[in-house]
Design an enzyme around this catalytic site. Sequence first.
Site, mmCIF file in Angstrom:
data_model
loop_
_atom_site.group_PDB
_atom_site.id
_atom_site.type_symbol
_atom_site.label_atom_id
_atom_site.label_comp_id
_atom_site.label_asym_id
_atom_site.label_seq_id
_atom_site.Cartn_x
_atom_site.Cartn_y
_atom_site.Cartn_z
ATOM 1 N N ASP A 37 86.867 78.261 -53.398
ATOM 2 C CA ASP A 37 86.285 77.110 -54.067
ATOM 3 C C ASP A 37 84.867 76.966 -53.480
ATOM 4 O O ASP A 37 84.557 77.575 -52.449
ATOM 5 C CB ASP A 37 87.146 75.876 -53.776
ATOM 6 C CG ASP A 37 86.525 74.607 -54.291
ATOM 7 O OD1 ASP A 37 86.080 74.586 -55.450
ATOM 8 O OD2 ASP A 37 86.467 73.615 -53.516
ATOM 9 N N LEU A 38 84.021 76.191 -54.142
ATOM 10 C CA LEU A 38 82.636 76.073 -53.663
ATOM 11 C C LEU A 38 82.391 74.760 -52.903
ATOM 12 O O LEU A 38 82.214 74.752 -51.684
ATOM 13 C CB LEU A 38 81.672 76.166 -54.857
ATOM 14 C CG LEU A 38 80.209 75.983 -54.523
ATOM 15 C CD1 LEU A 38 79.648 77.205 -53.811
ATOM 16 C CD2 LEU A 38 79.390 75.710 -55.785
ATOM 17 N N ASP A 39 82.407 73.651 -53.676
ATOM 18 C CA ASP A 39 82.067 72.343 -53.104
ATOM 19 C C ASP A 39 83.106 71.929 -52.060
ATOM 20 O O ASP A 39 84.293 71.803 -52.373
ATOM 21 C CB ASP A 39 82.014 71.279 -54.209
ATOM 22 C CG ASP A 39 80.893 71.537 -55.214
ATOM 23 O OD1 ASP A 39 79.744 71.703 -54.777
ATOM 24 O OD2 ASP A 39 81.175 71.574 -56.423
ATOM 25 N N THR A 65 78.627 69.865 -50.391
ATOM 26 C CA THR A 65 77.906 69.193 -51.472
ATOM 27 C C THR A 65 78.556 67.868 -51.868
ATOM 28 O O THR A 65 77.960 67.115 -52.634
ATOM 29 C CB THR A 65 77.853 70.107 -52.715
ATOM 30 O OG1 THR A 65 79.098 70.787 -52.796
ATOM 31 C CG2 THR A 65 76.714 71.089 -52.640
ATOM 32 N N LYS A 124 87.014 64.789 -55.798
ATOM 33 C CA LYS A 124 86.935 66.166 -55.269
ATOM 34 C C LYS A 124 87.702 67.131 -56.169
ATOM 35 O O LYS A 124 88.869 66.883 -56.490
ATOM 36 C CB LYS A 124 87.479 66.217 -53.838
ATOM 37 C CG LYS A 124 86.497 65.649 -52.847
ATOM 38 C CD LYS A 124 86.908 65.933 -51.416
ATOM 39 C CE LYS A 124 85.837 65.420 -50.475
ATOM 40 N NZ LYS A 124 86.294 65.429 -49.081
ATOM 41 N N GLY A 125 87.052 68.194 -56.558
ATOM 42 C CA GLY A 125 87.689 69.204 -57.400
ATOM 43 C C GLY A 125 87.762 68.821 -58.867
ATOM 44 O O GLY A 125 88.209 69.599 -59.700
ATOM 45 N N ARG A 138 82.926 67.103 -63.933
ATOM 46 C CA ARG A 138 81.906 66.059 -64.059
ATOM 47 C C ARG A 138 82.340 64.985 -65.068
ATOM 48 O O ARG A 138 82.258 63.790 -64.793
ATOM 49 C CB ARG A 138 80.587 66.698 -64.508
ATOM 50 C CG ARG A 138 79.374 65.838 -64.238
ATOM 51 C CD ARG A 138 78.114 66.517 -64.750
ATOM 52 N NE ARG A 138 77.945 67.869 -64.239
ATOM 53 C CZ ARG A 138 77.092 68.749 -64.754
ATOM 54 N NH1 ARG A 138 76.332 68.409 -65.779
ATOM 55 N NH2 ARG A 138 76.991 69.967 -64.249
ATOM 56 N N SER A 171 85.370 77.792 -59.048
ATOM 57 C CA SER A 171 84.857 76.427 -58.871
ATOM 58 C C SER A 171 84.797 75.666 -60.191
ATOM 59 O O SER A 171 84.577 76.257 -61.244
ATOM 60 C CB SER A 171 83.447 76.511 -58.279
ATOM 61 O OG SER A 171 82.796 75.265 -58.362
ATOM 62 N N ALA A 172 84.953 74.345 -60.111
ATOM 63 C CA ALA A 172 84.833 73.491 -61.299
ATOM 64 C C ALA A 172 83.373 73.204 -61.635
ATOM 65 O O ALA A 172 83.060 72.703 -62.713
ATOM 66 C CB ALA A 172 85.558 72.173 -61.054
ATOM 67 N N SER A 173 82.477 73.533 -60.704
ATOM 68 C CA SER A 173 81.072 73.138 -60.871
ATOM 69 C C SER A 173 80.322 74.014 -61.868
ATOM 70 O O SER A 173 80.509 75.226 -61.914
ATOM 71 C CB SER A 173 80.363 73.206 -59.522
ATOM 72 O OG SER A 173 78.983 73.000 -59.710
ATOM 73 N N ASN A 206 77.150 74.068 -61.556
ATOM 74 C CA ASN A 206 75.965 74.395 -60.757
ATOM 75 C C ASN A 206 76.258 75.464 -59.711
ATOM 76 O O ASN A 206 75.496 75.636 -58.757
ATOM 77 C CB ASN A 206 75.458 73.124 -60.060
ATOM 78 C CG ASN A 206 75.017 72.060 -61.047
ATOM 79 O OD1 ASN A 206 74.115 72.290 -61.848
ATOM 80 N ND2 ASN A 206 75.653 70.903 -61.019
ATOM 81 N N LYS A 222 91.173 72.093 -62.843
ATOM 82 C CA LYS A 222 92.208 72.075 -61.806
ATOM 83 C C LYS A 222 92.919 70.715 -61.877
ATOM 84 O O LYS A 222 92.234 69.731 -62.114
ATOM 85 C CB LYS A 222 91.585 72.240 -60.408
ATOM 86 C CG LYS A 222 90.804 73.535 -60.218
ATOM 87 C CD LYS A 222 90.002 73.491 -58.910
ATOM 88 C CE LYS A 222 89.083 74.688 -58.804
ATOM 89 N NZ LYS A 222 88.219 74.664 -57.614
ATOM 90 N N GLU A 280 90.723 76.218 -50.579
ATOM 91 C CA GLU A 280 90.480 74.990 -51.350
ATOM 92 C C GLU A 280 90.438 73.757 -50.463
ATOM 93 O O GLU A 280 91.212 73.657 -49.521
ATOM 94 C CB GLU A 280 91.625 74.783 -52.351
ATOM 95 C CG GLU A 280 91.298 75.023 -53.785
ATOM 96 C CD GLU A 280 90.273 74.078 -54.396
ATOM 97 O OE1 GLU A 280 89.993 73.015 -53.822
ATOM 98 O OE2 GLU A 280 89.743 74.426 -55.464
ATOM 99 N N ASP A 281 89.565 72.791 -50.802
ATOM 100 C CA ASP A 281 89.535 71.531 -50.046
ATOM 101 C C ASP A 281 90.101 70.366 -50.848
ATOM 102 O O ASP A 281 90.199 69.266 -50.318
ATOM 103 C CB ASP A 281 88.107 71.188 -49.615
ATOM 104 C CG ASP A 281 87.261 70.751 -50.793
ATOM 105 O OD1 ASP A 281 87.310 71.437 -51.843
ATOM 106 O OD2 ASP A 281 86.576 69.727 -50.692
HETATM 107 C C1 BG6 Z 1 83.758 70.339 -58.047
HETATM 108 C C2 BG6 Z 1 83.447 69.151 -57.151
HETATM 109 O O1 BG6 Z 1 83.684 71.518 -57.295
HETATM 110 O O2 BG6 Z 1 82.824 70.419 -59.111
HETATM 111 C C3 BG6 Z 1 83.399 67.871 -57.988
HETATM 112 O O3 BG6 Z 1 84.439 69.033 -56.156
HETATM 113 C C4 BG6 Z 1 82.402 68.046 -59.120
HETATM 114 O O4 BG6 Z 1 83.036 66.793 -57.159
HETATM 115 C C5 BG6 Z 1 82.771 69.277 -59.958
HETATM 116 O O5 BG6 Z 1 82.399 66.889 -59.954
HETATM 117 C C6 BG6 Z 1 81.789 69.522 -61.083
HETATM 118 O O6 BG6 Z 1 80.550 69.841 -60.537
HETATM 119 P P1 BG6 Z 1 79.168 69.880 -61.317
HETATM 120 O O7 BG6 Z 1 78.219 70.518 -60.340
HETATM 121 O O8 BG6 Z 1 79.379 70.726 -62.533
HETATM 122 O O9 BG6 Z 1 78.825 68.476 -61.671
HETATM 123 MG MG MG Z 2 86.079 71.621 -53.514
#
Ligand code: BG6
Ligand code: MG
Length: 219
Positions: free
Chosen positions: A10-12, A18, A46-47, A50, A115-117, A119, A146, A170-171
């Site tokens: 996982d990333l964040d 972050t 967390k996880g 957005r 990752s869910a992000s 970014n 997730k 994973e956190d």
């Molecule tokens: C997850 C974070 O990895 O990504 C969440 O734990 C975050 O807090 C989610 O909302 C989405 O991230 P982003 O960067 O696309 O807004």
């Molecule tokens: Mg995470």
Amino acid sequence: MNNIKAFIFDLDGVIVDTAKYHYLAWKKIANSLDIDFTHEHNELLKGVSRVRSLDIILDLGKVTASQEDKDRWLLQKNEDYLTYLVDMNESEILPGVFRILQFLKENNQPIALGSASKNARPILEKTGLLPYFDAVVDGNDVTNAKPDPEVFLMAAKLLNIKPEDSIVFEDSVAGVQAANIANMISVGIGDATTLQEAKYIFNDFTAIDTQFIEVLLRK
Ligand code: BG6
Ligand code: MG
């Protein structure tokens, strides 16, 4: 060590801290709507994607909003979040992570991001970690968040490794659940009570030694 496993990160909160930036950006939106937003509330995000995060915050404040307003706040949140990433560099890699990535690379183990992000790629680029990843699956690639296992199953598939031979770091509770549902080995990074569903739990990567990885590889 002749076994090959997939190592999915996982990333964040696992590779970079972050969560504090997500918190600041969400707090700005929440406070502008007169919604109290604490660090405890931030744990709920967390996880979480957005879009879902905004819904959780609006629920906390019992605020109903039009899709147009929601879209505007989502955009504002991300623009604000991105300002915290401008100066990001390798110094923001969480302690111990680099050592484990290097060990895995030296032992020719395939590595993926799950990752869910949305970014994720710029963050991997800014921290110099992108070359370590054989596959990157992020919020742009999946439709189910997730604890749905989609993100991890896609990562294992890209690495050509079976789910049961995949290890997930994973956190978040949702992420640990996703790994378990995928029939992967879940390694929780953080608080043992919060992450009790994980197969293994460590406070952070400084607590993970290469012997632990070797044990996983022998299984
Ligand atoms: C997850 C974070 O990895 O990504 C969440 O734990 C975050 O807090 C989610 O909302 C989405 O991230 P982003 O960067 O696309 O807004
Ligand atoms: Mg995470």
